[in-house]
Enzyme design. Structure first.
Site, short mmCIF file in Angstrom:
data_model
loop_
_atom_site.label_atom_id
_atom_site.label_comp_id
_atom_site.label_asym_id
_atom_site.label_seq_id
_atom_site.Cartn_x
_atom_site.Cartn_y
_atom_site.Cartn_z
CD GLU A 291 7.77 3.34 -4.59
OE1 GLU A 291 7.23 3.12 -3.50
OE2 GLU A 291 7.21 3.15 -5.69
CD1 TRP B 210 -2.35 -1.85 0.13
CD2 TRP B 210 -3.48 -0.54 1.54
NE1 TRP B 210 -3.64 -2.29 0.15
CE2 TRP B 210 -4.37 -1.49 1.01
CE3 TRP B 210 -3.97 0.38 2.46
CZ2 TRP B 210 -5.72 -1.55 1.36
CZ3 TRP B 210 -5.31 0.34 2.82
CH2 TRP B 210 -6.17 -0.63 2.27
CG HIS C 298 9.60 -0.83 -2.91
ND1 HIS C 298 9.66 0.32 -3.64
CD2 HIS C 298 8.59 -1.56 -3.42
CE1 HIS C 298 8.70 0.29 -4.56
NE2 HIS C 298 8.03 -0.84 -4.44
N GLY D 57 1.31 -2.80 -6.22
CA GLY D 57 1.20 -1.49 -5.59
C GLY D 57 -0.20 -0.92 -5.79
N GLY D 58 -0.32 -0.01 -6.74
CA GLY D 58 -1.56 0.74 -6.97
C GLY D 58 -2.82 -0.13 -7.00
P1 PGA Z 1 2.68 -0.79 -8.86
O1 PGA Z 1 3.79 -0.90 -7.71
O2 PGA Z 1 1.90 -2.08 -8.85
O3 PGA Z 1 1.85 0.40 -8.48
O4 PGA Z 1 3.41 -0.60 -10.15
C1 PGA Z 1 4.44 -2.11 -7.43
C2 PGA Z 1 5.37 -1.94 -6.27
O5 PGA Z 1 6.02 -0.89 -6.16
O6 PGA Z 1 5.48 -2.84 -5.40
#
Ligand code: PGA
Length: 255
Positions: A103, A14, A101, A238-239
């Site tokens: 990010e 999330w 991750h 993710g999204g």
């Molecule tokens: P996403 O992100 O499905 O929004 O592309 C995946 C993730 O970062 O785990």
């Protein structure tokens, strides 16, 4: 001897989304699962922000949905203002922690060494480490994908990896949140490479049973194709994990 395929895992990340009202998405997902024609042949996990772990643990009781966390500090406790330890995540209800991750690697400068230490902290707390790997678009354009992913794997992998305590997630950075995905053939090549590099580190037997997830713009419309690729043992989403109906659409690839 034929190796048994590991049980798939579909995990929702999330990220920094969700307030206490978001519990209704978990309830909606559980209703969709109850009404489904059969039981999906995968484990299901939601990794909400840390503020929701306890509430989600309560809401997930009896649903079979597991709860995970998104990051942890390497230490168990101490003077680290604003940080949270793996033991705390476990205490709040997490069964797993996502580490490394992209990010976090990008926004917080996390190195492979730090990711490995975080995976070790997760293991020490008795939690599953979901270790993320993935190349940037520049690395992909340089044909460096396998080299980059192989080196991230080797250097982020803790000692004492077992099929039960470690999950690998291949997430091409350029596919995250963009709607772009690699072709099934590209995913197949990278996952086969990860399996091979994993075998070199932990031996064939363990490597054959460690789950390797694909992540990056997984949605209901591409889940069946991506989840059918050889050596893909589930998804990190993710999204599309934020809405129960979309997440259920992805889980349906295992129905
Ligand atoms: P996403 O992100 O499905 O929004 O592309 C995946 C993730 O970062 O785990």
């Amino acid at each position: 001897m034929a190796q048994r395929k590991p049980r798939a895992l579909v995990a929702g990340n999330w990220k920094m989304n969700g307030l206490k009202g978001s519990r209704k998405e978990l309830a909606a997902l559980s209703r969709l699962l109850e009404r489904a024609s059969g039981k999906p042949a995968c484990e299901i996990m939601i990794c909400p922000p840390a503020t929701l772990l306890m509430a989600f643990r309560e809401a997930a009781k009896g649903t079979g949905i597991k709860i995970g966390a998104q990051d942890c500090h390497v230490s168990e406790s101490g003077a680290h203002t604003g940080d949270l330890s793996a033991v705390m995540m476990k205490d709040a209800g997490a069964k797993a922690i996502i580490v490394g991750h992209s990010e976090r690697r990008a926004d917080h400068g996390e190195s492979n060494n730090l990711v490995r230490a975080k995976a070790e902290a997760a293991h020490a707390a008795g939690l599953v480490a979901i270790i993320c790997l993935g190349e940037t678009i520049e690395e992909r354009n340089d044909n460096a994908t396998l080299r980059v992913v192989g080196s991230q794997l080797k250097n982020s992998l803790p000692d004492a990896v077992t099929a039960a305590n470690t999950v690998i997630a291949y997430e091409p950075v350029w596919a995250i949140g963009t709607g772009l995905t690699p072709t099934a053939d590209d995913v197949k090549k990278v996952h086969a490479h990860i399996r091979k590099r994993l075998a070199a580190e932990v031996g064939d037997e363990v490597a054959s049973r460690v789950r390797i997830l694909y992540g990056g713009s997984v949605k209901p419309s591409n889940a069946v194709e991506l989840m059918a690729v050889e050596n893909v043992d589930g998804a990190l989403v993710g999204g599309a994990s934020l809405q129960a109906a979309d997440f259920f659409g992805i889980i349906s690839a295992y129905l």
